[in-house]
Design a protein around this motif. Structure first.
Motif, short mmCIF file in Angstrom:
data_model
loop_
_atom_site.label_atom_id
_atom_site.label_comp_id
_atom_site.label_asym_id
_atom_site.label_seq_id
_atom_site.Cartn_x
_atom_site.Cartn_y
_atom_site.Cartn_z
N ARG A 468 8.29 -7.92 13.82
CA ARG A 468 8.01 -6.50 13.62
C ARG A 468 8.32 -6.09 12.18
O ARG A 468 7.54 -5.37 11.54
CB ARG A 468 8.83 -5.67 14.59
N ALA A 469 9.45 -6.57 11.63
CA ALA A 469 9.82 -6.22 10.26
C ALA A 469 8.83 -6.79 9.24
O ALA A 469 8.45 -6.12 8.28
CB ALA A 469 11.23 -6.73 9.96
N VAL A 470 8.41 -8.05 9.47
CA VAL A 470 7.45 -8.67 8.55
C VAL A 470 6.12 -7.94 8.59
O VAL A 470 5.49 -7.70 7.56
CB VAL A 470 7.29 -10.17 8.89
N ARG A 471 5.69 -7.57 9.82
CA ARG A 471 4.43 -6.82 9.93
C ARG A 471 4.53 -5.48 9.21
O ARG A 471 3.58 -5.05 8.55
CB ARG A 471 4.07 -6.60 11.40
N ALA A 472 5.68 -4.82 9.33
CA ALA A 472 5.85 -3.52 8.66
C ALA A 472 5.80 -3.69 7.15
O ALA A 472 5.20 -2.88 6.43
CB ALA A 472 7.18 -2.90 9.08
N ARG A 473 6.43 -4.77 6.65
CA ARG A 473 6.42 -5.03 5.21
C ARG A 473 5.00 -5.32 4.72
O ARG A 473 4.56 -4.81 3.68
CB ARG A 473 7.34 -6.19 4.89
N ARG A 475 2.28 -4.37 6.15
CA ARG A 475 1.50 -3.13 6.26
C ARG A 475 1.73 -2.25 5.04
O ARG A 475 0.79 -1.65 4.52
CB ARG A 475 1.87 -2.40 7.55
N ALA A 476 3.00 -2.18 4.59
CA ALA A 476 3.31 -1.37 3.42
C ALA A 476 2.59 -1.91 2.19
O ALA A 476 2.09 -1.14 1.35
CB ALA A 476 4.81 -1.35 3.18
N GLU A 477 2.52 -3.25 2.06
CA GLU A 477 1.83 -3.84 0.91
C GLU A 477 0.33 -3.56 0.96
O GLU A 477 -0.29 -3.26 -0.06
CB GLU A 477 2.09 -5.34 0.87
N VAL A 478 -0.25 -3.69 2.16
CA VAL A 478 -1.68 -3.40 2.29
C VAL A 478 -1.95 -1.93 2.02
O VAL A 478 -2.95 -1.57 1.38
CB VAL A 478 -2.18 -3.81 3.70
N ALA A 479 -1.04 -1.04 2.46
CA ALA A 479 -1.21 0.39 2.19
C ALA A 479 -1.13 0.67 0.69
O ALA A 479 -1.85 1.54 0.18
CB ALA A 479 -0.15 1.19 2.94
N ALA A 480 -0.26 -0.07 -0.02
CA ALA A 480 -0.18 0.10 -1.48
C ALA A 480 -1.48 -0.32 -2.13
O ALA A 480 -1.97 0.33 -3.07
CB ALA A 480 0.99 -0.73 -2.03
N PRO A 632 8.26 -6.50 -5.02
CA PRO A 632 7.56 -5.23 -4.81
C PRO A 632 6.56 -4.93 -5.93
O PRO A 632 6.85 -5.14 -7.11
CB PRO A 632 8.70 -4.20 -4.79
N GLY A 633 5.38 -4.46 -5.54
CA GLY A 633 4.40 -3.99 -6.50
C GLY A 633 3.37 -5.00 -6.93
O GLY A 633 2.37 -4.63 -7.56
N THR A 634 3.57 -6.29 -6.63
CA THR A 634 2.62 -7.29 -7.14
C THR A 634 1.26 -7.17 -6.46
O THR A 634 0.21 -7.34 -7.11
CB THR A 634 3.17 -8.71 -6.97
N LEU A 635 1.26 -6.89 -5.15
CA LEU A 635 -0.03 -6.74 -4.47
C LEU A 635 -0.77 -5.51 -4.99
O LEU A 635 -1.99 -5.53 -5.17
CB LEU A 635 0.21 -6.63 -2.96
N ALA A 636 -0.03 -4.45 -5.24
CA ALA A 636 -0.66 -3.24 -5.80
C ALA A 636 -1.23 -3.52 -7.19
O ALA A 636 -2.30 -3.01 -7.55
CB ALA A 636 0.36 -2.10 -5.85
N GLU A 637 -0.51 -4.33 -7.99
CA GLU A 637 -1.01 -4.68 -9.32
C GLU A 637 -2.33 -5.45 -9.22
O GLU A 637 -3.29 -5.18 -9.96
CB GLU A 637 0.04 -5.53 -10.05
N ALA A 638 -2.40 -6.41 -8.27
CA ALA A 638 -3.64 -7.17 -8.07
C ALA A 638 -4.77 -6.24 -7.65
O ALA A 638 -5.91 -6.36 -8.11
CB ALA A 638 -3.42 -8.25 -7.03
N ALA A 639 -4.45 -5.28 -6.77
CA ALA A 639 -5.47 -4.33 -6.32
C ALA A 639 -5.98 -3.49 -7.49
O ALA A 639 -7.19 -3.21 -7.59
CB ALA A 639 -4.89 -3.42 -5.24
N GLY A 640 -5.07 -3.09 -8.37
CA GLY A 640 -5.49 -2.30 -9.53
C GLY A 640 -6.43 -3.07 -10.44
O GLY A 640 -7.40 -2.52 -10.96
#
Length: 695
Positions: A468-473, A475-480, A632-640
């Protein structure tokens, strides 16, 4: 079958204040409603609920439980409704009947779903009223006693397997060992008929040849204890056939190699006599090291209390001995039911404390298979005992680790675990605990559980919480990622997008909150066009040429027959600019592959077609493998980076997590191969990204 007056008399024997009218009404009601229905045995159907009610009287349960047993099949198998039950028998009986009915209805579902849903309903129903489980166990036990009348062997096997995997372990978990043993024996007979036949025949042969040896040993034990001044009752028996079968399987031995087939039970006057008897037996005969267990000072989680030991009797014969008081014996055989009968609704915390963990597992499990895995782990395994530094005792499955221990103490402690000490020494988190270990958990409020823990934890509660914790993490990365893509999409609509427009878009898309929208965008569940329409309805009708390729693309292929269908291969994801070849099979559209694709070399059953991209072809999906630093933030950087290069993410899938790296496969809609390579170059140039390549 019990007659009406016999059933009522049974209840009145142990509960003189029972409502005789209620019991009579319930008996008559079930006979009338089931009418001429027949069981597979040919008996009237109402004989089944009457026999289940009789089982409940053996447990000395209250009048509502007896009425529920009588009525438990009326809603499922007749035109009776829960409202009818409530009107005639009151809300308590109606609630109990509803709980049992929900469990029974599930048995028409596919096997895995049915088993999982059965467990889910069991746990939720038990959390409200444990009597639901007691009636259901009685129902299953009587069904198993009449299982041989069912002609379909596959159905018999299914019911027996379900009994062995779910109902018998649950009976054990609430301490109802008599029910457990009989269920296991009846299921064993169906699931392993050859093994059952062999063992029962061998036991019968031993019984004929031993010339009263069991009785002689029991008498010898009683005599030795009497000489020491300990008054006891001693009974002996051969071990349960299924117990012998399981021991043969675990030890990989034959029946002849099993030396401890005989078991003896010593019933003492009080707890002190139990320990005195143990001392006498250990000084009279040699006891086998490693086989002594004290469940009196540290009871099992289901409340079971007894001393267990194994002795080397004359002629090197091994015998097992259980020593307990009469009260312990009563509670041990009927467990929670015995507690309920004598405390009328009191729920001993030690008996059902494990229910809290199971309810937590229900909440955390993502699908039926996961629920089955987690719950079976929670109820099926042998136990060990471990202590906190302050002396609190926790029971865990054999093979448990400090991480399992941390989650057993409290879910939040498990989530914050960073290290552990066992008996004062620092140890790796994957270390296995032994009986009596003192475990100290080192925590950090900023810590998060690691996916790699799933490789060594053994409790269902720990696995469910980690997942559950891994899925939440994730999910937060995908939301970013979705937030970055949303900002890029919002920049292309003919209006300034603020909070008000975003809230309106969330409502138009049928969502509850903004985070849900960002996750849907990041997970490629919404197209750019859908998001733009939600933000500014009607705006996509005026898209300029630069945006047009992002929405629909235009692909044509040269080398195909007029009107021939084609599809771009999923294995290599060709995009305009790649050298391509077609694979043609009868009655199927032509598959368009990159010429370097391995599938082309293996396609011996297809005709090759030389193909090329048509004029102005653009807008296909390419696949990249991107490895990010796990922070934190690396997936968002790739998305950008992807968004700044005007590419649209169509899919995102995590393939590996190996700290300090996480690898994703990303499907992006691009104009052509040059566009895709430009994105890859931009990704590789980022400090947040370890590597990027085309799949």
């Amino acid at each position: 079958m019990l007659r009406q007056y016999e059933l009522v008399e049974r209840v009145k024997e142990y509960d003189p204040e029972a409502d005789e009218a209620l019991l009579n009404r319930a008996y008559v009601y079930t006979v009338q409603k089931h009418g001429t229905q027949k069981r597979a045995s040919g008996d009237p159907y109402f004989s089944h609920p009457v026999e289940v009610a009789g089982l409940m009287t053996d447990l000395k349960l209250d009048q509502e439980t007896i009425a529920t047993a009588l009525l438990h099949d009326t809603v499922e198998d007749t035109l009776t409704t829960i409202e009818d039950i409530e009107r005639n028998f009151g809300p308590d009986v109606a609630r109990l009947v509803d709980g049992v009915t929900k469990l029974s209805k599930i048995e028409q579902m596919p096997e895995n779903e049915r088993a999982a849903e059965n467990l889910r309903k069991f746990l939720l129903a038990m959390s409200e009223d444990i009597r639901v489980l007691l009636v259901k166990l009685g129902d299953r036990l009587h069904n198993m006693r009449t299982l041989n009348f069912i002609k379909n062997p596959e159905k018999r096997q299914r019911i027996a397997r379900e009994t062995m995997e779910i109902y018998a372990p649950l009976a054990e978990r609430v301490g109802m060992y008599e029910y457990m043993r009989e269920m296991q024996l009846l299921a064993f007979e169906q699931l392993e008929p050859d093994g059952y036949q062999t063992i029962t025949q061998r036991l019968e042969q031993i019984r004929r040849q031993d010339k009263g040896q069991v009785d002689a040993i029991a008498l010898d034990i009683k005599h030795v204890l009497a000489q020491a001044g300990v008054r006891v009752e001693v009974t002996g028996r051969e071990k349960h056939p299924y117990s012998i079968w399981r021991k043969m399987a675990e030890r990989h031995v034959t029946f002849e190699q099993i030396t401890d087939i005989m078991a003896f039970r010593v019933i003492c006057e009080d707890e002190l006599d139990c320990y005195r008897a143990l001392g006498v037996l250990h000084t009279t005969w040699q006891f086998l090291p490693g086989r002594f267990k004290d469940y009196i000072s540290t009871p099992k989680s289901n409340g079971y209390r007894s001393l267990h030991t194994a002795l080397l009797y004359e002629n090197s014969m091994r015998v097992e001995v259980q020593i307990r008081t009469r009260e312990m014996h009563r509670l041990n055989e009927f467990g929670l039911a015995a507690h309920w009968a004598y405390k009328q609704g009191a729920r001993p915390d030690g008996q059902v404390g494990w229910l809290r963990d199971l309810i937590e597992i229900v909440d955390a499990s993502n699908d039926p298979e996961e629920l089955l895995e987690h719950t079976r782990m929670a109820i099926y395994q042998d136990r060990i005992f471990a202590f906190t530094p302050k002396g609190a005792l926790f029971q865990l499955p054999r093979g448990a680790t400090p991480v399992d221990f941390a989650f057993a103490v409290h879910t939040n402690l498990g989530l914050q675990t960073v290290g552990a000490k066992i008996n004062g020494r620092h140890v790796p988190l994957r270390s296995q605990l032994a009986n009596g270990d003192v475990v100290e958990i080192i925590k950090n409020p900023e810590a998060e559980p690691q996916l790699s823990w799933l490789g060594f934890v053994v409790t269902g509660k720990a696995r469910a919480a980690i997942r559950r914790a891994v899925r939440a993490r994730e999910r937060a990365e995908v939301a970013a990622l979705g937030q970055k893509l949303f900002d890029e999409i919002a920049s292309r609509v003919p209006a300034r997008i603020g909070k008000k427009a975003t809230r309106a878009a969330v409502a138009r898309l049928g969502m509850e909150e903004e985070e849900e929208l960002m996750y849907a965008i990041g997970a490629a569940k919404l197209s750019d066009k859908e998001v733009m329409e939600a933000l500014v309805p009607g705006c996509t009708a005026e898209l300029g040429p630069e945006e047009d390729w992002k929405q629909k693309g235009a692909i044509s292929i040269r080398g195909l027959s007029p009107g021939a269908g084609f599809q771009l291969a999923e294995c290599c994801h060709p995009v305009p600019g790649d050298r391509i070849v077609g694979l043609r099979r009868p009655d199927q559209p032509v598959e368009v592959h990159n010429i370097d694709c391995l599938a082309v070399a293996k396609a011996l059953d297809a005709d090759w077609r030389d193909l090329s991209w048509g004029p102005r072809s653009q807008g296909a999906v390419g696949r990249m493998r991107v490895t990010l630093y796990d922070r934190p933030g690396t997936l968002a950087e790739a998305a950008g980076i992807i968004a700044r290069n005007l590419a649209n993410v169509r899919g995102l899938h995590q393939t590996h997590r190996d700290p300090p790296f996480t690898t994703y496969e990303v499907d992006v809609e691009v104009q052509d191969a040059k566009h895709l390579h430009r994105i890859l170059s931009a990704l590789r140039a980022s400090d947040a990204i370890s590597g990027a390549e085309r799949v």
